[in-house]
Design an enzyme around this catalytic site. Sequence first.
Site, mmCIF file in Angstrom:
data_model
loop_
_atom_site.group_PDB
_atom_site.id
_atom_site.type_symbol
_atom_site.label_atom_id
_atom_site.label_comp_id
_atom_site.label_asym_id
_atom_site.label_seq_id
_atom_site.Cartn_x
_atom_site.Cartn_y
_atom_site.Cartn_z
ATOM 1 N N LYS A 1 -40.513 59.021 33.721
ATOM 2 C CA LYS A 1 -40.044 57.717 33.234
ATOM 3 C C LYS A 1 -41.180 56.707 33.165
ATOM 4 O O LYS A 1 -41.111 55.740 32.410
ATOM 5 C CB LYS A 1 -38.914 57.205 34.132
ATOM 6 C CG LYS A 1 -37.657 58.080 34.011
ATOM 7 C CD LYS A 1 -36.526 57.590 34.883
ATOM 8 C CE LYS A 1 -35.292 58.470 34.739
ATOM 9 N NZ LYS A 1 -35.393 59.762 35.472
ATOM 10 N N HIS B 1 -36.763 55.414 30.706
ATOM 11 C CA HIS B 1 -35.544 56.056 31.202
ATOM 12 C C HIS B 1 -34.630 56.313 30.011
ATOM 13 O O HIS B 1 -34.107 55.372 29.422
ATOM 14 C CB HIS B 1 -34.881 55.128 32.234
ATOM 15 C CG HIS B 1 -33.781 55.775 33.008
ATOM 16 N ND1 HIS B 1 -33.051 56.839 32.544
ATOM 17 C CD2 HIS B 1 -33.285 55.490 34.246
ATOM 18 C CE1 HIS B 1 -32.155 57.193 33.463
ATOM 19 N NE2 HIS B 1 -32.272 56.394 34.509
#
Lengths: 451, 422
Positions: free
Chosen positions: A373, A378
Amino acid sequence: MNKRKVVITGLGMATALGLDVEENWQKALSGISGISKLTYPHAENSKVQAVGEIKSTNWARLQQEFPEDAVREGERRTLFALWAAQQALKDGGLVRKNTEHRSQNIDKKNAENNLGSGLWAPGSESFRSGVILAAGLGINRLEDVQKWIGKDGNFAYERFGREHKGIHRESIVKNNSHRPSALIAKRFGLNGYNATVTTACASASQAIGLAFRLIRRGDADMMLAGGADSMINPVGLIFFVLLGAAASSADSPEETCRPFDRKRGGLVMGEGAGIVVLEEEAHALKRGAKIYAEVAGYGTTIDAYQVTAPHPKGEGAEHAMRAALLDADTAPGEIDYINAHGTSTKLNDSAETLAIKNVFKEHAYSLCVNSSKSIIGHLIAASGGPELIFTALSVLRNEIHPTLNLKNPDPKCDLDYVPNVKRAKIVRSAISNSFGFGGQNASIIIKKFKS
Amino acid sequence: MNDKIVITGFGLVSSLGLNTQETWEALLSGKHGIRPIGDAHVRGFPCEAAALVHGLDPEGLGIHPRDARIMDKHSLMLMKASKDAFKHAHLDSSSITPDEVGFFAGMGMVDYSIEDLLPAVMKSMYPQGNPDYGAFYSGGYQDIYPLWPLSMLNNISFCQAAINLGIKGENTVFSPHADSGAQAVIEGMNTIAEHKAMAVLAGGVSEKVSPLSLARATWFGILNGEDTLCRPFGAGRTGTVLGEGSGMIILEHQSSAKKRHAPYYAAITGYGCAFDKNDAARCPTASAESRSMEQALAKAGIEPFDIDVIIAHGDGTHMGDKNEIEAIHYTFNTCLDKIHVYSSKGSLGHLLAGAPAVDVILTIHMLQHGIIPMIPGTYPVDPGLRFNLVNSKPVKASVKRVLINATSYEGQCVSLIIEKAD
């Protein structure tokens, strides 16, 4: 009875880094960030300014690739899903050349004989192949409400009922979560198990885990699994701000996501897709498929703690990793690398670190742990897809991409997070973690393939 | 190998009652729960009827007001059916540890309630009435309740039920159509079979009927806009009617039930899944449905003539029912005169993800009482149909094995086989 082995034979993805798996992998290894300044229209005042958007040139390419779907389908994520699925099938040698750019009608005769459109390699059986995808939230737009506010300032419900067809095509009203997996199944002739998992950020990992179990227990020979998602839309942009989970902007967008750093300030949204072809070992060997790695185990748990926060000691995460190890019949000492959930939120990263230490004890300190991430953002419901692909490539190639922006050590996060520079390391087995809002946790174990 | 997977408890919420008994008795007396919606906020749609659930309140379910604020009706229905199933199976912390309980559910789309967004939208408009995104992002959004985003995730109500019941084991949520509720049962069954849990709570819940859910179903072209009833397999059927409700069951190994002296009500012995769809259709093809049923029969190790009752998907849409009739004709060709076919949607409306587990619970009652309820709205029946549709009065029959179908509007078909367990 010996369990059937499950291997990964195809990879497909779309992220802010690009539309090609190899491009994604090389950029991730080099520590090139996909996070950049938000370009979504009319959002100059948005608190969220750093995102991992699919670049506009790549979006244009996807629209060209799937012209009919680009016109008919409302959601961005649908094209991400189609692309990643197609790439994974091509990579696995499973799409016939003459059907690459055409849709259903190509193989009509075959379709009538065999139900499916028969795009699979000869010898495979369409009912033994399926799709499990993750899906995130539908899209809500201000216009969808604003359009039916009357002169009196109230929502005109009756008028909405009469005119609801005028709602934007992106709206949740004109879409449903099962659409992408069904479109993929139809297009590529996958006529077996077809399902959509909606467990927030754990979705894609659960989709892959379920597909793995389905093949292992004998209900399928081949599955496409993963997810596609995008929350870069008006309500999506304020979603994590309201929940207090969005990163406050750093000076430069690419430095905003800093998993395991003491100054981490929340998650940074990405968008895209990651889909893999899972296949039963003998089935893959028989057709001479290239094999990336073995999926060896899957475990999933529920925190049953609070829907607003993860368990502070990472109990559910710990149990998910333990369950996956047990499922894979693998000792903790055989794990060399963990692709962490690593969201860059205060709560997740310390709880996940604690969970890793509770599972692996002293061995935790000799593991490499990283967060994809930090590079691609994300991907919410889809996050487990690209992360599993990176995990499989690390197992195959013995290289681990860095965790970016890790500059200020946090005493609560004291493992080897591969800060800022890639690592060469023999990876026998690895874990990919995904933990969802609400408290659902999933861990998948990937092993080096040995026939 | 012979350790069957049995059902040791169930909970059901429907428009005909907040528990299984009330619902079953109403079904036997030929009642249906489909009424004019009568909500001032749900107006103007071609279809004005639905089978709504009434009388569920958070307080009665022991839900803290803080939690209730992010729980819409689908959450309450799931909570009620789940708690009842747990209680019915006598599962509590003294008999089982949280890690040994799995949880699988099919759930629908979660729609925002317009009231949740309206104040923020009002604050984010130019005087001419078009949206002012600048105002929205810089403060207008703050008129949305901060935990509202959680209420938009359909796994949150699932996690709330898990917290309430103390479930920590294997789990997932599928969505959004009827196939998802059946897949939850399949995955629950396999979780038991692979000894990943001692007990599993499985089933599904419908969407809340709201302006948005009604708009989606209308846009999809599945709703009945010409009639106020749902008439599965009827000659002049014109579409389905939405229903609200939830069915949840507890699955265990038969040996485990015996060990803890728990009664068990039926065994799940087979399942099948197949996908295919014609372009514009809102249902699987007949061949996919046949394939799904045949897989389920093969998995259960039985022949078509071993089936006594089919609880069809039978949603009252023209094409969906047509394909299902064709599939049943094909697969059960040799024993059509023996088979009784029923659909719960004529009485309960279409519960989408909630439908399959509700049908499993109705199956348990058919197995126990040897009686099949009737479909109230279907008369006359589709002239092409060659099996016994239970549409004029309840039928007494020896029921040992039941096949249940559940399909997605996107083309997936799932079949389950439920048997009497000795």
